[in-house]
Design a protein around this motif. Structure first.
Motif, PDB file in Angstrom:
ATOM      1  N   ASN A  95       0.784  -1.153  -0.103  1.00 34.25           N
ATOM      2  CA  ASN A  95       0.067  -0.157   0.090  1.00 34.25           C
ATOM      3  C   ASN A  95       0.844   1.374   0.323  1.00 34.25           C
ATOM      4  O   ASN A  95       0.489   2.378  -0.698  1.00 34.25           O
ATOM      5  CB  ASN A  95      -0.871   0.213   1.260  1.00 34.25           C
ATOM      6  CG  ASN A  95      -1.949   0.984   1.048  1.00 34.25           C
ATOM      7  OD1 ASN A  95      -2.799   1.023  -0.001  1.00 34.25           O
ATOM      8  ND2 ASN A  95      -2.328   1.616   2.150  1.00 34.25           N
ATOM      9  N   HIS A  96       1.914   1.158   0.575  1.00 37.13           N
ATOM     10  CA  HIS A  96       3.054   2.323   0.873  1.00 37.13           C
ATOM     11  C   HIS A  96       3.498   2.424  -0.724  1.00 37.13           C
ATOM     12  O   HIS A  96       3.617   3.740  -1.131  1.00 37.13           O
ATOM     13  CB  HIS A  96       3.974   2.116   1.597  1.00 37.13           C
ATOM     14  CG  HIS A  96       5.197   3.153   1.701  1.00 37.13           C
ATOM     15  ND1 HIS A  96       6.049   3.163   0.954  1.00 37.13           N
ATOM     16  CD2 HIS A  96       5.174   4.302   2.810  1.00 37.13           C
ATOM     17  CE1 HIS A  96       6.914   4.104   1.430  1.00 37.13           C
ATOM     18  NE2 HIS A  96       6.259   4.833   2.469  1.00 37.13           N
ATOM     19  N   LEU A  97       3.707   1.388  -1.352  1.00 30.24           N
ATOM     20  CA  LEU A  97       4.245   1.409  -2.807  1.00 30.24           C
ATOM     21  C   LEU A  97       2.934   2.091  -3.592  1.00 30.24           C
ATOM     22  O   LEU A  97       3.531   2.992  -4.620  1.00 30.24           O
ATOM     23  CB  LEU A  97       4.557   0.066  -3.392  1.00 30.24           C
ATOM     24  CG  LEU A  97       5.369   0.088  -4.627  1.00 30.24           C
ATOM     25  CD1 LEU A  97       6.543   0.685  -4.546  1.00 30.24           C
ATOM     26  CD2 LEU A  97       5.528  -1.559  -5.121  1.00 30.24           C
ATOM     27  N   ARG A  98       1.925   1.710  -3.274  1.00 30.69           N
ATOM     28  CA  ARG A  98       0.726   2.213  -4.249  1.00 30.69           C
ATOM     29  C   ARG A  98       0.607   3.814  -4.118  1.00 30.69           C
ATOM     30  O   ARG A  98       0.166   4.652  -5.307  1.00 30.69           O
ATOM     31  CB  ARG A  98      -0.447   1.488  -3.732  1.00 30.69           C
ATOM     32  CG  ARG A  98      -1.839   1.888  -4.610  1.00 30.69           C
ATOM     33  CD  ARG A  98      -3.082   1.264  -3.983  1.00 30.69           C
ATOM     34  NE  ARG A  98      -3.302   1.895  -2.701  1.00 30.69           N
ATOM     35  CZ  ARG A  98      -4.056   2.837  -2.359  1.00 30.69           C
ATOM     36  NH1 ARG A  98      -4.371   3.579  -3.405  1.00 30.69           N
ATOM     37  NH2 ARG A  98      -4.266   3.430  -1.202  1.00 30.69           N
ATOM     38  N   LYS A  99       0.838   4.255  -2.903  1.00 32.77           N
ATOM     39  CA  LYS A  99       0.451   5.598  -2.456  1.00 32.77           C
ATOM     40  C   LYS A  99       1.659   6.556  -3.141  1.00 32.77           C
ATOM     41  O   LYS A  99       1.452   7.854  -2.943  1.00 32.77           O
ATOM     42  CB  LYS A  99       0.206   5.738  -1.220  1.00 32.77           C
ATOM     43  CG  LYS A  99      -0.976   5.253  -0.544  1.00 32.77           C
ATOM     44  CD  LYS A  99      -1.233   5.320   1.093  1.00 32.77           C
ATOM     45  CE  LYS A  99      -2.546   5.146   1.409  1.00 32.77           C
ATOM     46  NZ  LYS A  99      -2.615   5.221   2.936  1.00 32.77           N
ATOM     47  N   ASN A 100       2.977   5.980  -3.276  1.00 32.18           N
ATOM     48  CA  ASN A 100       3.788   6.992  -3.953  1.00 32.18           C
ATOM     49  C   ASN A 100       3.465   7.831  -5.203  1.00 32.18           C
ATOM     50  O   ASN A 100       2.730   7.318  -5.990  1.00 32.18           O
ATOM     51  CB  ASN A 100       4.972   6.204  -4.149  1.00 32.18           C
ATOM     52  CG  ASN A 100       5.251   5.707  -5.444  1.00 32.18           C
ATOM     53  OD1 ASN A 100       5.670   6.450  -6.646  1.00 32.18           O
ATOM     54  ND2 ASN A 100       4.834   4.374  -5.826  1.00 32.18           N
ATOM     55  N   MET A 156       5.390   2.474 -10.579  1.00 31.61           N
ATOM     56  CA  MET A 156       5.441   1.592  -9.194  1.00 31.61           C
ATOM     57  C   MET A 156       4.191   1.624  -8.457  1.00 31.61           C
ATOM     58  O   MET A 156       3.846   0.764  -7.891  1.00 31.61           O
ATOM     59  CB  MET A 156       6.510   2.229  -8.740  1.00 31.61           C
ATOM     60  CG  MET A 156       8.011   1.652  -9.235  1.00 31.61           C
ATOM     61  SD  MET A 156       8.533   0.062  -9.688  1.00 31.61           S
ATOM     62  CE  MET A 156       8.402  -0.628  -8.024  1.00 31.61           C
ATOM     63  N   SER A 157       3.491   2.833  -8.703  1.00 31.08           N
ATOM     64  CA  SER A 157       2.362   2.943  -8.154  1.00 31.08           C
ATOM     65  C   SER A 157       0.923   1.897  -8.405  1.00 31.08           C
ATOM     66  O   SER A 157       0.725   1.452  -7.652  1.00 31.08           O
ATOM     67  CB  SER A 157       2.001   4.218  -8.146  1.00 31.08           C
ATOM     68  OG  SER A 157       0.608   4.372  -7.518  1.00 31.08           O
ATOM     69  N   ARG A 158       1.125   1.789  -9.785  1.00 31.17           N
ATOM     70  CA  ARG A 158       0.413   0.903 -10.378  1.00 31.17           C
ATOM     71  C   ARG A 158       0.583  -0.537  -9.965  1.00 31.17           C
ATOM     72  O   ARG A 158      -0.195  -1.396  -9.753  1.00 31.17           O
ATOM     73  CB  ARG A 158       0.413   1.133 -11.914  1.00 31.17           C
ATOM     74  CG  ARG A 158      -0.345   2.151 -12.496  1.00 31.17           C
ATOM     75  CD  ARG A 158      -1.773   2.307 -11.955  1.00 31.17           C
ATOM     76  NE  ARG A 158      -2.518   1.331 -12.419  1.00 31.17           N
ATOM     77  CZ  ARG A 158      -3.265   1.355 -13.857  1.00 31.17           C
ATOM     78  NH1 ARG A 158      -3.050   2.415 -14.579  1.00 31.17           N
ATOM     79  NH2 ARG A 158      -3.833   0.334 -14.250  1.00 31.17           N
ATOM     80  N   ILE A 159       1.960  -0.940  -9.968  1.00 34.85           N
ATOM     81  CA  ILE A 159       2.604  -2.172  -9.551  1.00 34.85           C
ATOM     82  C   ILE A 159       2.161  -2.343  -8.143  1.00 34.85           C
ATOM     83  O   ILE A 159       1.537  -3.780  -7.623  1.00 34.85           O
ATOM     84  CB  ILE A 159       3.995  -2.164  -9.604  1.00 34.85           C
ATOM     85  CG1 ILE A 159       4.344  -2.389 -11.109  1.00 34.85           C
ATOM     86  CG2 ILE A 159       4.351  -3.609  -8.602  1.00 34.85           C
ATOM     87  CD1 ILE A 159       5.685  -2.460 -11.418  1.00 34.85           C
TER      88      ILE A 159
END
Length: 427
Positions: A357-362, A368-371
Motif C-alpha cells: 500500500n505504501h508503494l501504491r501511494k507513492n 511503481m504505484s500501479r504495481i
C-alpha cells in the motif's frame, strides 16, 4: 554492471548509511529468466504432467538459477535480511523448525519444512535478488498470471474431478486465479497488451466460476469492490456501488448461463442456512470449532501439516469424518505453529499489505504505484479466499511476498539514486 552512486550522496536518517545507499546492483538477466521459468514448475506444476514427474525439473531449474546467479555476480543481496517482510517470512520458517520436536508427527513436519517450504523459500529469494527494475517486477507479475492461466486451462480441460494431474484441487486453482485477477487489474498496459489483459481477465473469472469455489466467488467480489474504491478515491460510495453491481452481474451471468454445478454453488450462497458447512460435522463451522480445541490443547502447536492428524484424534470415535483439513489459513497456521506462530503469520500479512500500500501511494513513480495497486489487490484476494482454505503455506502467497519485497527494494533504490529518503512501513 549497474553501480550505485549513493556513496557520493548524503547519509540516511541519523547520519548512518543504510543498505539502500551503499547497494551494489549486479545485472543478472540469465538468473532472473531461469528463476521466472522455475515458477512454471512451482506454481503451474508442469513438472507433475505425465512423463515429466521423474525428472525432478524443479530441482534442475533452481540449480541452474543458482549457478547462473553465482556466475553473473551474486545478485542484489544488500538489505534483504533487514527487510521487515523478509524478517517475518524467515520467522515463520523458524516457528516451523521450533515446533518439530513437539509435533504430533515430527517426521512429517520436518519433511514438509525442509522439502516443500524451504524449496519455496529458495525460489522466493532468487526472485527477489535477481529483480532490479520496474520492468523486472512487471515481468514477474505477468509470469504469475501466465502460470495461473495454465492452471485454469488444466482445470477447464480435465474438469474439477480429474485435476490431480497437477496435484492441486479446484479450490486452490480458483484461489490462485482470484489472486492473479487482482494483479491483472492494477497492471499498466498499452497496445496489444490491452487486448491480452482483457482476454486474460475473462479467462481468470470464467475459470473461477467454473471451479464452483464459493470462497473464490467472494474473493472476486472483494477484489472488484476494492479496486473500484482505490481507483475512484473521493467517489468511494459510487465506486463501491459500481463494484457491487459488477460482482452481482458476474454472479447472475454465471447463474443464468453456467452449468448446474454453478447454479448449486450460487444457491448455497443465497440460501446459506441450508449449506452443509453450517450443519454437518464435516462442514467448515464444525471443523473450525475442533480447530479451536486443538489450539486450546496445544498452544505451542502440533507441527507443520499436522492439523488433520490432530483433528482426527478429536473425532476418533467417528468413522468417515476424520482427518479433515482446517479450511482456514489462520486457523491452520495457529494450530500447527502455535499461538506465537499465528502472530508471526499475521505480522507477515500485515507487513506485506503495508508495504504494497505504501508503494501504491507513492506519487513520484506512476509505474511503481500501479504495481503497488496490483500487489494490494492480490493480497486482498488471498485474505478473502484463504478464510475458507488450508493455504497458509501456499507457494502463491510467498511468491506474492517475494514480489512485494522486490518491488519495494526497486522503488527504494530508484528514490535513493534521485537523492530522496524513503521511510519504511512495517519496520
Amino acid at each position: 554492471m549497474l553501480m550505485s552512486q549513493a556513496a557520493q550522496r548524503k547519509p540516511g536518517p541519523g547520519g548512518a548509511r543504510g543498505p539502500w545507499e551503499s547497494a551494489r546492483i549486479v545485472e543478472t538477466p540469465l538468473a532472473n529468466r531461469l528463476t521466472l521459468a522455475s515458477m512454471f514448475v512451482f506454481l503451474a506444476k508442469i513438472g507433475n504432467l505425465p512423463h515429466l514427474g521423474h525428472f525432478e525439473i524443479g530441482k534442475i531449474m533452481i540449480g541452474l538459477s543458482v549457478l547462473a546467479l553465482l556466475f553473473e555476480g551474486g545478485g542484489w543481496k544488500e538489505g534483504l535480511l533487514s527487510h521487515p517482510v523478509m524478517r517475518a517470512y524467515i520467522g515463520l520458517f523458524f516457528m516451523g523448525l521450533m515446533t518439530i520436536p513437539i509435533s504430533i508427527w515430527p517426521g512429517g513436519s520436518a519433511r514438509f519444512l525442509f522439502g516443500n517450504y524451504l524449496k519455496d523459500m529458495v525460489l522466493v529469494v532468487l526472485l527477489i535478488v535477481t529483480t532490479r527494475t520496474p520492468k523486472d517486477v512487471r515481468r514477474m507479475l505477468w509470469t504469475i498470471i501466465i502460470n495461473t492461466l495454465i492452471l485454469d486451462a488444466v482445470l477447464l480441460h480435465y474438469g474439477d474431478n480429474k485435476i490431480t494431474i497437477v496435484h492441486l484441487g479446484k479450490n486452490e486453482i480458483a484461489m490462485t486465479s482470484v489472486i492473479a485477477f487482482g494483479m491483472l487489474l492494477g497492471l499498466p498496459v498499452s497496445g496489444f497488451g490491452i487486448i491480452f489483459k482483457w482476454l486474460s481477465g475473462i479467462m481468470l473469472v470464467f475459470a473461477t466460476f467454473m471451479s464452483v469455489s464459493r470462497g473464490s466467488y467472494l474473493g472476486i467480489a472483494a477484489v472488484l469492490m476494492l479496486y473500484m474504491y482505490l481507483r475512484f478515491g473521493r467517489r468511494a460510495g459510487l465506486a463501491m456501488v459500481g463494484g457491487v453491481l459488477v460482482a452481482l452481474a458476474l454472479v447472475v451471468g454465471a447463474y443464468e448461463f453456467g452449468p448446474p454445478k454453478v447454479h448449486h454453488a450460487v444457491d448455497t450462497l443465497v440460501h446459506i442456512q441450508k449449506d452443509y458447512n453450517l450443519t454437518a460435522r464435516t462442514g467448515r463451522i464444525a471443523i473450525w470449532k475442533r480447530g479451536l480445541k486443538i489450539i486450546q490443547a496445544h498452544p505451542l502447536g502440533v507441527g507443520m501439516r499436522n492439523f488433520p492428524i490432530a483433528e482426527g484424534h478429536i473425532v476418533e470415535d467417528v468413522i468417515g469424518e476424520r482427518w479433515m483439513d482446517a479450511h482456514n489459513a489462520l486457523l491452520e497456521v495457529t494450530a500447527e505453529l502455535g499461538i506465537l506462530g499465528g502472530i508471526v503469520f499475521l505480522t507477515l500479512l500485515k507487513r506485506g499489505i503495508q508495504t504494497a500500500n505504501h508503494l501504491r501511494k507513492n506519487t513520484s513513480h506512476r509505474d511503481m504505484s500501479r504495481i503497488g495497486l496490483s500487489l494490494v489487490l492480490a493480497l486482498c484476494a488471498y485474505f478473502v479466499t484463504a478464510l475458507f482454505l488450508s493455504e497458509a503455506y501456499a507457494v502463491i502467497l510467498y511468491i506474492q511476498m517475494g514480489a512485494i519485497i522486490a518491488a519495494d527494494r526497486v522503488y527504494r533504490y530508484m528514490t535513493m539514486r534521485e537523492g530522496h529518503v524513503v521511510s519504511r512501513p512495517g519496520a
